[in-house]
Design a protein around this motif. Sequence first.
Motif, short mmCIF file in Angstrom:
data_model
loop_
_atom_site.label_atom_id
_atom_site.label_comp_id
_atom_site.label_asym_id
_atom_site.label_seq_id
_atom_site.Cartn_x
_atom_site.Cartn_y
_atom_site.Cartn_z
N LEU A 93 45.99 42.53 43.20
CA LEU A 93 44.90 42.06 44.14
C LEU A 93 44.41 40.83 43.58
CD1 LEU A 93 42.95 45.61 44.49
CD2 LEU A 93 44.17 44.23 46.26
N ALA A 94 44.49 40.54 42.26
CA ALA A 94 43.95 39.24 42.01
C ALA A 94 44.76 38.10 42.35
CB ALA A 94 43.70 39.10 40.55
N VAL A 95 46.04 38.23 42.22
CA VAL A 95 47.05 37.31 42.40
C VAL A 95 46.79 36.42 43.81
CG1 VAL A 95 49.47 36.59 42.78
CG2 VAL A 95 48.75 38.11 41.18
N PRO A 96 46.75 36.94 44.77
CA PRO A 96 46.53 36.18 46.27
C PRO A 96 45.53 35.33 46.29
CG PRO A 96 46.91 38.35 46.70
CD PRO A 96 46.85 38.61 45.35
N SER A 97 44.42 35.44 45.37
CA SER A 97 42.96 34.56 45.42
C SER A 97 43.06 33.63 44.41
CB SER A 97 41.87 35.55 45.47
OG SER A 97 41.66 36.30 44.23
N VAL A 98 44.06 33.50 43.45
CA VAL A 98 43.90 32.80 42.25
C VAL A 98 43.91 31.08 42.67
CG1 VAL A 98 45.66 31.64 40.62
CG2 VAL A 98 45.11 34.06 40.68
N ARG A 99 44.82 30.80 43.99
CA ARG A 99 44.85 29.49 44.34
C ARG A 99 43.41 29.07 44.95
NH1 ARG A 99 49.63 27.91 48.00
NH2 ARG A 99 50.52 28.29 45.89
N ARG A 100 42.79 30.13 45.38
CA ARG A 100 41.30 29.60 46.08
C ARG A 100 40.25 29.75 45.02
NH1 ARG A 100 43.34 33.53 50.10
NH2 ARG A 100 42.48 35.24 49.05
N ASN A 101 40.46 30.29 43.85
CA ASN A 101 39.44 30.68 42.86
C ASN A 101 40.07 29.91 41.67
OD1 ASN A 101 37.34 32.03 44.41
ND2 ASN A 101 39.01 33.03 44.97
N PRO A 102 40.51 29.11 41.25
CA PRO A 102 41.07 28.41 39.96
C PRO A 102 40.36 28.71 38.77
CG PRO A 102 40.89 26.65 41.22
CD PRO A 102 40.46 27.67 42.37
N GLY A 103 39.20 28.41 39.06
CA GLY A 103 38.01 28.60 37.88
C GLY A 103 37.86 29.93 37.23
N TRP A 104 37.91 30.80 38.26
CA TRP A 104 37.75 32.39 37.78
C TRP A 104 39.01 32.75 37.19
CZ3 TRP A 104 33.26 33.51 37.01
CH2 TRP A 104 32.06 33.21 37.84
N ALA A 105 39.99 32.38 37.69
CA ALA A 105 41.56 32.58 37.16
C ALA A 105 41.61 31.84 35.73
CB ALA A 105 42.76 32.04 38.00
N VAL A 106 41.12 30.82 35.62
CA VAL A 106 41.35 30.15 34.21
C VAL A 106 40.41 31.02 33.43
CG1 VAL A 106 40.80 27.90 32.68
CG2 VAL A 106 41.88 27.84 35.02
N GLY A 107 39.14 31.17 33.65
CA GLY A 107 38.40 32.00 32.83
C GLY A 107 38.89 33.24 32.31
N ALA A 108 39.51 34.01 33.34
CA ALA A 108 40.19 35.45 32.93
C ALA A 108 41.12 35.18 31.87
CB ALA A 108 40.51 36.13 34.15
N ALA A 109 42.07 34.19 32.10
CA ALA A 109 43.15 33.96 31.11
C ALA A 109 42.81 33.47 29.88
CB ALA A 109 43.92 32.72 31.84
N LEU A 110 41.50 32.61 29.58
CA LEU A 110 41.02 32.32 28.48
C LEU A 110 40.51 33.56 27.44
CD1 LEU A 110 39.32 29.14 29.01
CD2 LEU A 110 41.49 29.25 27.51
N CYS A 111 39.90 34.40 28.42
CA CYS A 111 39.01 35.61 27.62
C CYS A 111 40.15 36.60 27.46
CB CYS A 111 38.27 36.25 28.61
SG CYS A 111 36.88 35.22 29.01
N PHE A 112 41.34 36.85 28.26
CA PHE A 112 42.33 37.88 27.92
C PHE A 112 43.13 37.12 26.52
CE2 PHE A 112 46.74 38.28 27.79
CZ PHE A 112 46.89 39.72 27.87
N LEU A 113 43.29 35.67 26.57
CA LEU A 113 43.87 35.33 25.21
C LEU A 113 43.23 35.52 23.95
CD1 LEU A 113 46.40 33.63 24.46
CD2 LEU A 113 45.04 31.78 24.76
N LEU A 114 42.08 35.45 24.20
CA LEU A 114 41.10 35.47 23.03
C LEU A 114 40.82 36.94 22.66
CD1 LEU A 114 38.33 33.01 23.88
CD2 LEU A 114 39.78 32.85 21.83
N SER A 115 41.23 37.84 23.77
CA SER A 115 40.93 39.34 23.34
C SER A 115 42.00 39.79 22.44
CB SER A 115 40.86 40.08 24.67
OG SER A 115 42.00 40.04 25.62
N THR A 116 43.17 39.32 22.45
CA THR A 116 44.30 39.65 21.53
C THR A 116 43.97 39.58 20.11
OG1 THR A 116 45.45 37.33 21.55
CG2 THR A 116 45.91 38.70 23.63
N GLY A 117 43.28 38.53 19.80
CA GLY A 117 42.99 38.45 18.36
C GLY A 117 44.02 37.82 17.59
N ARG A 118 44.78 36.99 18.27
CA ARG A 118 45.94 36.37 17.73
C ARG A 118 45.98 34.85 18.18
NH1 ARG A 118 47.66 41.38 19.18
NH2 ARG A 118 48.90 42.37 17.95
N GLY A 119 46.25 34.05 17.16
CA GLY A 119 46.28 32.63 17.43
C GLY A 119 45.64 31.62 16.35
N PRO A 120 45.76 30.41 16.25
CA PRO A 120 45.35 29.62 15.26
C PRO A 120 43.83 29.28 15.35
CG PRO A 120 46.77 28.46 16.80
CD PRO A 120 46.93 29.87 17.04
#
Length: 481
Positions: free
Chosen positions: A257-284
């Motif tokens: 459901l989120a995919v179709p609205s990514v282009r209309r709401n790029p800011g929220w999509a970027v925020g979700a991606a950043l938080c997901f990346l941080l939630s993995t606990g991995r990365g330098p």
Amino acid sequence: MVALLWGVVPLVPALAAGELPGQPFTDLYPSVWGLDTFCAGLPGFILHTTRMGAPDGIGFYYSSPIHGVLGWPVWALAGPVAAYVVTLVLARAATVMAAFGFLRALRRSPTPALAGALLYGASPFFHGYTVEGIVEGTDGWTLALWAWMVVERRVALATLAFALTVISSWYLGMVACLLAVGLGARDRSAWFSAAVGLLLAAPALWSFTHAFGGNGALDSAVRAAMGAALTIPKPGLLPGLNPFAKTTYVGFAAALLAVPSVRRNPGWAVGAALCFLLSTGRGPWWELPVLELVRFPYRWHAGTLLCFAPLVADTVEHVRWKVLGFIPFVEGLMLSPIEPVVPGAPTALPALYDAIDGGVVLEVPGPVALPPGKPNPSRPRARWVLFAQLHTHATSPWTLDFNGIGRDHDAAWLSSFASWDPILRVDPQSPDVAAARAAGVTTIVVHRDELHGASERFEAALVSAGARRLAEDGKLALYGL
């Protein structure tokens, strides 16, 4: 109405059975004990208690001052269990309601806003906090309220809401700091609310650090283990209890459901991606200051959900069949690793506890501190070591740990009693009854089943050291000093 139903209905079976809603394997009993300790200290803000670590006491900071303050009237009238349940129900309902207000402020119509609000507020993530008894985690409403006020450009209320977010949970405050950077690009009042809100919350942060002491950097392997699980989980609907209710489950329906609205709401999509990346606990980046102190990276998932909600609501806004928006909620109930119906933990105490009225009580075996993320079989003992104090009004010489940090060292003489604990797997020592008596211990409660066959030898050693048996009842024995 939906928010209130979500707040109450999953708790009904446990409440009908006269039990505490939640499982006893992690934070439930400490949360209720902490609320009672906090409320008993009001109107002051105590940083030390003699209820544990008697006679000297331990540093203390209740994990949810908001629940403590709001629950005080109920605590005064009906006790800590009622106060815990009432504030829990209100927090669950308020999390859905605040998310609904946030999405309505983004100009979503009621049905899409409700779908997004359930995705956030009734998510397996926040529901898992209820199951584990992690009281501070249930206040997802503070983060959603702050976002709501920022979108509405209500600067004063946004500032107050940011302070409440930080006070409610350091992890939610961490998420809000990141989201404030992005929202500030849209409206600089978000930056103002974050800066001033942090100042308003500074006394609480000061109190926490002074109560529990420093928190060192976490081993990367432990952090990764406490990150988002990148596997398909076993549904919590199936039989059996998971000792942890940790999850970052979003679901396939929400992602679609989120995919179709990514282009209309790029800011929220970027925020979700950043938080997901941080939630993995991995990365330098986890070697950077502040981030290196984060012990439970999966809790960044609150930010993922808050950013996902507008994406899902926007898609539902543009489809004919609005009912599609509620599939993620149903999927979370059916397929996430969290039990849809909150289990119950017993509140009843054996009759032998009626013979205890105050004094210093030593429970054997006692609590054991283990690293975060490692199943700790001693946690259910909090029913005796902590929760029983609400009935006996006694204190304990044992100390506690706060997820592996801030543990006050047990008195040296306690090692002779701890050595009998099967979890520690060390050679038993003769119990130092004389030192226990000198420390003010008046009663020893022996949990025979917890000693795994060593109870007879331990009790014989107590008697030979001068303790006298007061009563026994199957799995329990009471000794007086």
